[in-house]
Write a protein that holds these residues in place. Structure first.
Motif, PDB file in Angstrom:
ATOM      1  N   ALA A   1       0.876  -1.176   0.000  1.00 45.62           N
ATOM      2  CA  ALA A   1       0.000   0.000   0.000  1.00 45.62           C
ATOM      3  C   ALA A   1       0.910   1.221   0.000  1.00 45.62           C
ATOM      4  O   ALA A   1       1.333   1.699   1.051  1.00 45.62           O
ATOM      5  CB  ALA A   1      -0.920  -0.012   1.213  1.00 45.62           C
TER       6      ALA A   1
ATOM      7  N   LYS B   1       0.677   4.281  -0.313  1.00 48.97           N
ATOM      8  CA  LYS B   1       0.355   5.549   0.336  1.00 48.97           C
ATOM      9  C   LYS B   1       1.101   5.713   1.657  1.00 48.97           C
ATOM     10  O   LYS B   1       1.333   6.827   2.105  1.00 48.97           O
ATOM     11  CB  LYS B   1      -1.157   5.675   0.563  1.00 48.97           C
ATOM     12  CG  LYS B   1      -1.724   4.755   1.635  1.00 48.97           C
ATOM     13  CD  LYS B   1      -3.178   5.134   1.936  1.00 48.97           C
ATOM     14  CE  LYS B   1      -3.710   4.443   3.177  1.00 48.97           C
ATOM     15  NZ  LYS B   1      -4.241   3.099   2.916  1.00 48.97           N
TER      16      LYS B   1
ATOM     17  N   ARG C   1     -14.230  -4.353  -3.661  1.00 49.63           N
ATOM     18  CA  ARG C   1     -13.796  -4.118  -2.285  1.00 49.63           C
ATOM     19  C   ARG C   1     -15.043  -4.176  -1.415  1.00 49.63           C
ATOM     20  O   ARG C   1     -15.887  -3.269  -1.445  1.00 49.63           O
ATOM     21  CB  ARG C   1     -13.119  -2.760  -2.142  1.00 49.63           C
ATOM     22  CG  ARG C   1     -12.830  -2.458  -0.678  1.00 49.63           C
ATOM     23  CD  ARG C   1     -12.068  -1.204  -0.477  1.00 49.63           C
ATOM     24  NE  ARG C   1     -11.807  -1.010   0.947  1.00 49.63           N
ATOM     25  CZ  ARG C   1     -11.047  -0.056   1.423  1.00 49.63           C
ATOM     26  NH1 ARG C   1     -10.471   0.798   0.609  1.00 49.63           N
ATOM     27  NH2 ARG C   1     -10.855   0.064   2.732  1.00 49.63           N
TER      28      ARG C   1
ATOM     29  N   HIS D   1     -10.516  -4.599   3.392  1.00 53.77           N
ATOM     30  CA  HIS D   1      -9.512  -3.912   4.208  1.00 53.77           C
ATOM     31  C   HIS D   1     -10.294  -3.127   5.251  1.00 53.77           C
ATOM     32  O   HIS D   1     -11.007  -2.188   4.912  1.00 53.77           O
ATOM     33  CB  HIS D   1      -8.659  -2.973   3.345  1.00 53.77           C
ATOM     34  CG  HIS D   1      -7.746  -2.092   4.140  1.00 53.77           C
ATOM     35  ND1 HIS D   1      -6.619  -2.565   4.777  1.00 53.77           N
ATOM     36  CD2 HIS D   1      -7.810  -0.770   4.439  1.00 53.77           C
ATOM     37  CE1 HIS D   1      -6.028  -1.556   5.418  1.00 53.77           C
ATOM     38  NE2 HIS D   1      -6.725  -0.464   5.228  1.00 53.77           N
TER      39      HIS D   1
ATOM     40  N   SER E   1      -6.534   0.334   9.695  1.00 45.14           N
ATOM     41  CA  SER E   1      -5.089   0.371   9.862  1.00 45.14           C
ATOM     42  C   SER E   1      -4.762   0.231  11.349  1.00 45.14           C
ATOM     43  O   SER E   1      -5.334   0.944  12.167  1.00 45.14           O
ATOM     44  CB  SER E   1      -4.571   1.705   9.318  1.00 45.14           C
ATOM     45  OG  SER E   1      -3.228   1.606   9.002  1.00 45.14           O
TER      46      SER E   1
ATOM     47  N   GLY F   1      -3.412  -3.445   7.345  1.00 41.20           N
ATOM     48  CA  GLY F   1      -3.856  -3.250   8.719  1.00 41.20           C
ATOM     49  C   GLY F   1      -2.985  -3.887   9.774  1.00 41.20           C
ATOM     50  O   GLY F   1      -3.238  -3.701  10.965  1.00 41.20           O
TER      51      GLY F   1
ATOM     52  N   GLU G   1      -1.938  -6.901   1.748  1.00 46.32           N
ATOM     53  CA  GLU G   1      -1.756  -5.538   1.222  1.00 46.32           C
ATOM     54  C   GLU G   1      -1.278  -4.577   2.301  1.00 46.32           C
ATOM     55  O   GLU G   1      -1.947  -3.586   2.629  1.00 46.32           O
ATOM     56  CB  GLU G   1      -3.115  -5.091   0.682  1.00 46.32           C
ATOM     57  CG  GLU G   1      -3.101  -3.921  -0.234  1.00 46.32           C
ATOM     58  CD  GLU G   1      -4.525  -3.643  -0.687  1.00 46.32           C
ATOM     59  OE1 GLU G   1      -4.735  -3.657  -1.896  1.00 46.32           O
ATOM     60  OE2 GLU G   1      -5.414  -3.455   0.160  1.00 46.32           O
ATOM     61  N   PRO G   2      -0.119  -4.877   2.867  1.00 46.34           N
ATOM     62  CA  PRO G   2       0.329  -4.047   3.991  1.00 46.34           C
ATOM     63  C   PRO G   2       1.006  -2.762   3.545  1.00 46.34           C
ATOM     64  O   PRO G   2       1.622  -2.694   2.483  1.00 46.34           O
ATOM     65  CB  PRO G   2       1.355  -4.954   4.673  1.00 46.34           C
ATOM     66  CG  PRO G   2       1.894  -5.798   3.574  1.00 46.34           C
ATOM     67  CD  PRO G   2       0.824  -5.937   2.532  1.00 46.34           C
ATOM     68  N   GLY G   3       0.873  -1.737   4.356  1.00 50.11           N
ATOM     69  CA  GLY G   3       1.638  -0.506   4.185  1.00 50.11           C
ATOM     70  C   GLY G   3       2.570  -0.385   5.378  1.00 50.11           C
ATOM     71  O   GLY G   3       3.757  -0.676   5.310  1.00 50.11           O
ATOM     72  N   ARG G   4       1.967  -0.032   6.509  1.00 52.03           N
ATOM     73  CA  ARG G   4       2.714   0.211   7.740  1.00 52.03           C
ATOM     74  C   ARG G   4       3.696  -0.925   8.069  1.00 52.03           C
ATOM     75  O   ARG G   4       4.840  -0.686   8.447  1.00 52.03           O
ATOM     76  CB  ARG G   4       1.713   0.334   8.896  1.00 52.03           C
ATOM     77  CG  ARG G   4       2.320   0.666  10.239  1.00 52.03           C
ATOM     78  CD  ARG G   4       1.261   0.543  11.350  1.00 52.03           C
ATOM     79  NE  ARG G   4       0.005   1.133  10.978  1.00 52.03           N
ATOM     80  CZ  ARG G   4      -0.263   2.433  11.056  1.00 52.03           C
ATOM     81  NH1 ARG G   4       0.625   3.254  11.546  1.00 52.03           N
ATOM     82  NH2 ARG G   4      -1.425   2.912  10.679  1.00 52.03           N
TER      83      ARG G   4
ATOM     84  N   TYR H   1       3.337   6.564   6.881  1.00 47.19           N
ATOM     85  CA  TYR H   1       2.464   7.722   7.121  1.00 47.19           C
ATOM     86  C   TYR H   1       3.238   8.870   7.779  1.00 47.19           C
ATOM     87  O   TYR H   1       2.711   9.616   8.575  1.00 47.19           O
ATOM     88  CB  TYR H   1       1.230   7.309   7.947  1.00 47.19           C
ATOM     89  CG  TYR H   1       0.524   6.124   7.316  1.00 47.19           C
ATOM     90  CD1 TYR H   1      -0.134   6.282   6.107  1.00 47.19           C
ATOM     91  CD2 TYR H   1       0.575   4.859   7.894  1.00 47.19           C
ATOM     92  CE1 TYR H   1      -0.741   5.191   5.485  1.00 47.19           C
ATOM     93  CE2 TYR H   1      -0.035   3.765   7.278  1.00 47.19           C
ATOM     94  CZ  TYR H   1      -0.686   3.948   6.072  1.00 47.19           C
ATOM     95  OH  TYR H   1      -1.272   2.883   5.457  1.00 47.19           O
TER      96      TYR H   1
END
Ligand SMILES: *Cc1c(COP(=O)(O)O)cnc(C)c1O
Length: 417
Positions: free
Chosen positions: A52, A54, A140, A187, A190, A223, A264-267, A374
């Protein structure tokens, strides 16, 4: 197995930090590639890891991801362009566009580049269906519950704007416009607690079987939690994977189609890799409170102000003389902005919350930790402060991956009309 503190120590030697400060000045973001790679490896059992972007969208971070076979989730035209610049192939499932709306320019781009669209609204499906029959789409699904580390990061349930409430209705639009349904996605937020993360498996199973379509992918969303304070724990990935893998097997055998499981991880991939280095400019006593004022504010890192998030903060002294037996002071750490909420030590309620910090004076430096997710990507030019540089630490070397924005560049949108 999950310890990354040694990797952190290697990058964060005093010599390294002083070198960075001399070379690039403060404030500055620094990322450790070794931590990102370590986090990627923890997820390698999943069929597809989709970053992710972003959470940390620097093109050089995306390039690093690509080297490790990571795919990309993009949520805007700008993020699609970033992914393409980093070398991702748009028509190869490398990029999925996730959103709840489709603006004209994005619509044009996803059609032209054949980028699958993960639709968070029925209107989106209609809009793409009219222009591009046969286009690959995901639904989604809003599983009608959500969770997150803060109410603002909850992306499920009836208080969230995200996702499609009625997937059966979405399916009828997909059929009407002859779109190509390739995946189902959920999703729910987060920084989600484990219990809620697991509930998503059940909801995915129920929805997939009810829709009964020959899809190719299911996505568990992002998340996953990371430890920000010593009290926090990381999601048990072994258990998490097993639960999702069982879900995948059940759906696959019921629908009689092979399935790939995406996460779909970001953090999780970048959060712990990043730090923000800033300089102390003033220390003031205001009644019973001591304020330590530094040269980065919520224009750089907004998480504490927005969510009351906790970030560990440590000191690098300008001079190593007289740093033994420094007293610990209850300090409120704040930025330079003309706004009283410009504070890094703050509770979820918004109330300032002093932190025990070794005594500092102007000229010393503070490191705000675990700011890789972030952090930079949420920065703004508030108070007309330019974007600050980003540096990547890889193979024992530091490389500038974004230079500091000049004030002239910032103003040029208004002066170059
Ligand atoms: C933000 C977001 C993610 C990543 O969330 P993290 O908590 O950073 O893992 C994943 N998928 C979608 C659709 C998102 O909007």
């Amino acid at each position: 197995m999950y310890d990354i503190s040694n990797i952190k120590k290697k990058m964060l030697t005093r010599d390294n930090v002083i070198y960075l400060i001399k070379k690039y000045k403060t404030p500055i973001w620094v990322y450790n590639a070794d931590i990102i790679i370590k986090q990627i490896k923890k997820l390698e059992k999943f069929d597809i890891i989709r970053f992710a972007q972003k959470s940390c969208s620097n093109i050089h971070i995306l390039k690093l991801m690509k080297q490790y076979n990571i795919k990309i989730d993009a949520v805007s035209l700008g993020e699609i362009k970033r992914a393409i610049l980093a070398g991702f192939q748009p028509n190869n499932n490398d990029i999925v566009f996730t959103s709840d709306i489709l603006e004209e320019k994005v619509l044009q781009e996803v059609i032209q580049k054949k980028i699958p669209v993960n639709a968070g609204s029925i209107d989106m499906l209609k809009q793409i269906g009219k222009k591009s029959p046969g286009h690959p789409v995901w639904i989604r699904i809003n599983p009608r519950f959500g969770n997150g580390h803060h109410i603002k990061t909850n992306t499920g349930g009836d208080t969230s704007k995200h996702g499609i409430w009625n997937p059966i209705k979405a399916l009828s639009i997909i059929n009407q416009y002859k779109l190509n349904l390739i995946g189902l996605h959920m999703h729910i937020g987060s920084g989600v607690n484990t219990e809620n993360l697991y509930q998503v498996c059940e909801s995915m199973k129920k929805n997939a079987i009810q829709l009964n379509q020959k899809i190719k992918f299911i996505s568990a969303g992002g998340g996953l939690k990371i430890p920000y304070s010593s009290k926090d724990t990381e999601t048990d990935l072994e258990d998490y994977f097993n639960k999702w893998n069982n879900t995948k097997k059940i759906i696959s055998s019921t629908l009689k189609c092979p399935l790939k499981l995406e996460i779909e991880p970001g953090r999780f991939l970048v959060g712990q890799s990043g730090i923000l280095i800033s300089k102390v400019y003033a220390v003031k006593n205001m009644g019973k409170n001591t304020f330590v004022l530094i040269n980065s504010g919520f224009n750089d890192l907004i998480r504490p102000t927005l969510y009351g998030s906790y970030h560990k903060i440590t000191v690098i002294y300008n001079s190593i003389k007289n740093t033994k037996n420094t007293p610990i002071i209850k300090s409120i750490i704040a930025g330079p902005l003309c706004e009283s909420g410009d504070v890094f030590t703050i509770k979820k309620t918004g109330i300032i919350f002093p932190r025990n910090l070794p005594k500092v004076k102007p000229g010393d430096y503070l490191i705000i930790h675990d700011t890789g997710a972030y952090g930079s990507s949420m920065s703004s030019n508030y108070n007309s402060r330019p974007f600050i540089p980003e540096v990547l630490y890889k193979n024992g070397k530091f490389k500038l991956i974004r230079r500091r924005q000049t004030i002239q560049e910032m103003l040029s949108l208004e002066t170059s009309l």
